[in-house]
Design an enzyme around this catalytic site. Structure first.
Site, PDB file in Angstrom:
ATOM      1  N   PRO A   1     -10.833  26.482   7.387  1.00  0.00           N
ATOM      2  CA  PRO A   1     -11.524  27.720   7.012  1.00  0.00           C
ATOM      3  C   PRO A   1     -10.614  28.902   6.707  1.00  0.00           C
ATOM      4  O   PRO A   1     -11.110  29.986   6.413  1.00  0.00           O
ATOM      5  CB  PRO A   1     -12.369  28.027   8.245  1.00  0.00           C
ATOM      6  CG  PRO A   1     -11.562  27.495   9.378  1.00  0.00           C
ATOM      7  CD  PRO A   1     -10.899  26.243   8.848  1.00  0.00           C
ATOM      8  N   GLY A   2      -9.291  28.751   6.799  1.00  0.00           N
ATOM      9  CA  GLY A   2      -8.414  29.786   6.275  1.00  0.00           C
ATOM     10  C   GLY A   2      -7.606  30.581   7.268  1.00  0.00           C
ATOM     11  O   GLY A   2      -6.920  31.524   6.868  1.00  0.00           O
ATOM     12  N   GLY A   3      -7.642  30.228   8.535  1.00  0.00           N
ATOM     13  CA  GLY A   3      -6.855  30.972   9.516  1.00  0.00           C
ATOM     14  C   GLY A   3      -5.366  30.913   9.237  1.00  0.00           C
ATOM     15  O   GLY A   3      -4.663  31.925   9.306  1.00  0.00           O
ATOM     16  N   LYS A   4      -4.881  29.727   8.892  1.00  0.00           N
ATOM     17  CA  LYS A   4      -3.452  29.584   8.616  1.00  0.00           C
ATOM     18  C   LYS A   4      -3.079  30.217   7.273  1.00  0.00           C
ATOM     19  O   LYS A   4      -1.983  30.772   7.121  1.00  0.00           O
ATOM     20  CB  LYS A   4      -3.066  28.106   8.661  1.00  0.00           C
ATOM     21  CG  LYS A   4      -3.247  27.485  10.047  1.00  0.00           C
ATOM     22  CD  LYS A   4      -2.889  26.006  10.045  1.00  0.00           C
ATOM     23  CE  LYS A   4      -3.086  25.405  11.424  1.00  0.00           C
ATOM     24  NZ  LYS A   4      -4.515  25.394  11.834  1.00  0.00           N
TER      25      LYS A   4
ATOM     26  N   ASP B   1      -7.819  22.979  -0.728  1.00  0.00           N
ATOM     27  CA  ASP B   1      -8.724  22.189   0.103  1.00  0.00           C
ATOM     28  C   ASP B   1      -9.596  21.362  -0.811  1.00  0.00           C
ATOM     29  O   ASP B   1      -9.886  21.760  -1.952  1.00  0.00           O
ATOM     30  CB  ASP B   1      -9.586  23.094   0.982  1.00  0.00           C
ATOM     31  CG  ASP B   1     -10.233  22.337   2.129  1.00  0.00           C
ATOM     32  OD1 ASP B   1      -9.666  22.354   3.242  1.00  0.00           O
ATOM     33  OD2 ASP B   1     -11.306  21.721   1.924  1.00  0.00           O
TER      34      ASP B   1
ATOM     35  N   ASP C   1      -2.102  20.823   7.544  1.00  0.00           N
ATOM     36  CA  ASP C   1      -2.971  20.668   8.715  1.00  0.00           C
ATOM     37  C   ASP C   1      -3.927  19.536   8.374  1.00  0.00           C
ATOM     38  O   ASP C   1      -5.012  19.752   7.836  1.00  0.00           O
ATOM     39  CB  ASP C   1      -3.722  21.981   8.987  1.00  0.00           C
ATOM     40  CG  ASP C   1      -4.514  21.939  10.285  1.00  0.00           C
ATOM     41  OD1 ASP C   1      -4.541  20.875  10.934  1.00  0.00           O
ATOM     42  OD2 ASP C   1      -5.114  22.970  10.642  1.00  0.00           O
TER      43      ASP C   1
ATOM     44  N   CYS D   1      -4.981  18.764  15.067  1.00  0.00           N
ATOM     45  CA  CYS D   1      -5.578  19.204  16.341  1.00  0.00           C
ATOM     46  C   CYS D   1      -6.081  17.973  17.084  1.00  0.00           C
ATOM     47  O   CYS D   1      -7.239  17.895  17.506  1.00  0.00           O
ATOM     48  CB  CYS D   1      -6.698  20.212  16.103  1.00  0.00           C
ATOM     49  SG  CYS D   1      -7.976  19.676  14.935  1.00  0.00           S
TER      50      CYS D   1
END
Length: 460
Positions: free
Chosen positions: A275-278, A293, A335, A388
């Site tokens: 969702p774009g945190g990195k 993505d 990721d 993760c």
């Protein structure tokens, strides 16, 4: 094992004993939704986030008032985090297994037991509503007497039952408990389960001035600069949301991007970016970012976050396996899609939606994505591969295989000072490996990190 009870407002004292004939039973819609969603997660492997999506999730959940939605979340959190323990207790109270053709009897029992054992809800309310639900189900109504008897006995004996050892690991299916015991040992497994037993704190990544934001929001700085909050509620109502000062991101998830070093002016691609945190981290660090993505829908959220934060990146919808960049990159962050078994603190459904075969399938996909994308690096450039996941096949074994089979790359070990001094999160080889029981600079009860793996490779 003692019980941790989550306060949930029950019926007010002095309230009427019950509704009139034909009137909706207070609390029934929430419990029925909790039973339906639990069944969808456990039997159909539907992710909790999809079931509770406010726009496209379970129709019963979408129809509830906000306070009842909160109740459903609390019930499901307890029922999933403690599923194995509840299962063990129910087995002691049942004379024989409940037949498979009994409808939703076991799901009804699990939802009621979660309320009675781990939530601050009166036993009589949980029992009554469970019996009513069984009565309303044409396959379960034959067992309403059993539901009533089992739950009334649970109410009488729950303190004793909670003190008894759990058959297996309290929050894991047997296959995963066996796996983690072999990988991490019994002592470490106990610490991991303890960390996953309750809902974690809220972590934020900030564009700048972590200490200032921590003071402003009433939190503390943890890990390598994340802000940890104990407060709950809608994050879009928190101070600083509208001005784009921060975004929600687990402290462990914020570590891999830091391993790319100084990114000012460098070309960087964030793969599997939603969702774009990195992506936000990389853009805030001054990089020229491409966020890629496979899902155009999920990239919509990336664009929204970047706009709110006042950051920019080129956003591309593409499959890594079919994408070819116009020129090589200085750095790559991959990721990779994974089993997500490291996220059970925040997503307790993962234990029950994933299967052993998923790890095999995802590890093969990760290997393909890593081998393809690593070739997009400039000589001397670095790629950080992360997942993760708690599974070695999606971490340590993945990188060992890559280095053994693909020439021209070397491992660059992670250093404590790069991750806020968290030396316990670095393996002897130099990988990053965070576990739910790592406090990340916080203290109990607000410690804990998602389980993350990351490795940094340099192209020679």
């Amino acid at each position: 094992m003692g019980a941790t009870r989550t306060p949930v407002r029950g019926p007010a004292k002095g309230a009427a004993k019950g509704p009139g004939p034909g009137a909706p039973v207070p609390g029934m819609a929430a419990r029925r939704t909790a039973v339906d969603v639990l069944g969808n997660i456990v039997h159909k492997h539907r992710p909790l986030d999809l079931e509770l999506d406010p726009s496209g999730g379970h129709p019963g959940f979408r129809a509830l008032e906000p306070k009842d939605r909160s109740l459903v979340r609390a019930i499901l959190g307890a029922a999933l985090r403690r599923r194995s323990q509840i299962e063990s207790i129910l087995q002691k109270l049942l004379d024989r297994p409940v037949p498979e053709k009994s409808g939703r009897v076991m799901d009804i029992l699990h939802v009621a037991a979660a309320q009675m054992l781990f939530l601050d809800i009166p036993d009589r309310a949980a029992v009554s509503l469970a019996v009513d639900m069984a009565s309303a189900d044409k396959r379960a109504r034959l067992y309403k007497g059993l539901v009533n008897g089992v739950l009334r006995r649970l109410g009488r004996e729950k303190d004793t039952l909670l003190a008894e050892p759990v058959a297996g690991a309290a929050g894991l299916p047997l296959w995963l408990a066996t796996r983690w015991t072999e990988t991490y040992g019994e002592a470490r497994l106990g610490q991991i389960l303890a960390a996953q037993a309750s809902e974690p704190a809220l972590d934020l990544s900030v564009k700048a001035d972590a200490a200032g934001w921590a003071e402003r929001l009433g939190g503390r700085v943890v890990a390598a600069g994340s802000v940890r909050l104990q407060r709950k509620g809608a994050v879009d109502e928190f101070d600083g949301f509208d001005e784009g000062g921060w975004w929600v991101q687990d402290a462990a998830a914020a570590l891999p991007a830091r391993l790319l070093g100084d990114l000012a002016g460098k070309r960087v691609i964030d793969l599997c970016a939603a969702p774009g945190g990195k992506t936000a981290q990389l853009a805030a660090a001054g990089a020229d970012v491409t966020a890629l993505d496979i899902s155009e829908k999920r990239l919509g959220r990336v664009r929204e976050n970047l706009t709110r934060l006042g950051l920019s990146a080129e956003v591309v919808a593409a499959d890594i396996r079919a994408y070819t960049p116009e020129m090589p990159f200085d750095a790559i962050l991959l990721d990779a899609p994974c089993s997500a078994t490291g996220t059970m603190r925040r997503h307790p459904d993962v234990a029950w939606t994933k299967r052993p075969s998923d790890i095999v399938t995802l590890a093969a996909l990760q290997a393909e994505l890593l081998r393809r994308s690593a070739g997009w690096l400039k000589p001397g450039g670095v790629i950080v591969f992360c997942t993760c996941s708690m599974e070695p096949e999606e971490g340590e074994l993945q990188i060992a295989s890559f280095l053994a089979e693909v020439p021209g790359y070397e491992l660059v070990p992670v250093l404590p000072e790069e991750i806020g001094g968290l030396a316990e999160c670095i393996t002897p080889v130099g990988y990053l490996r965070t576990l739910p029981c790592h406090f990340g600079g916080g203290e109990a009860p607000d410690g804990g990190l998602d389980g993350f793996f990351a490795a940094r490779l340099r192209r020679l």
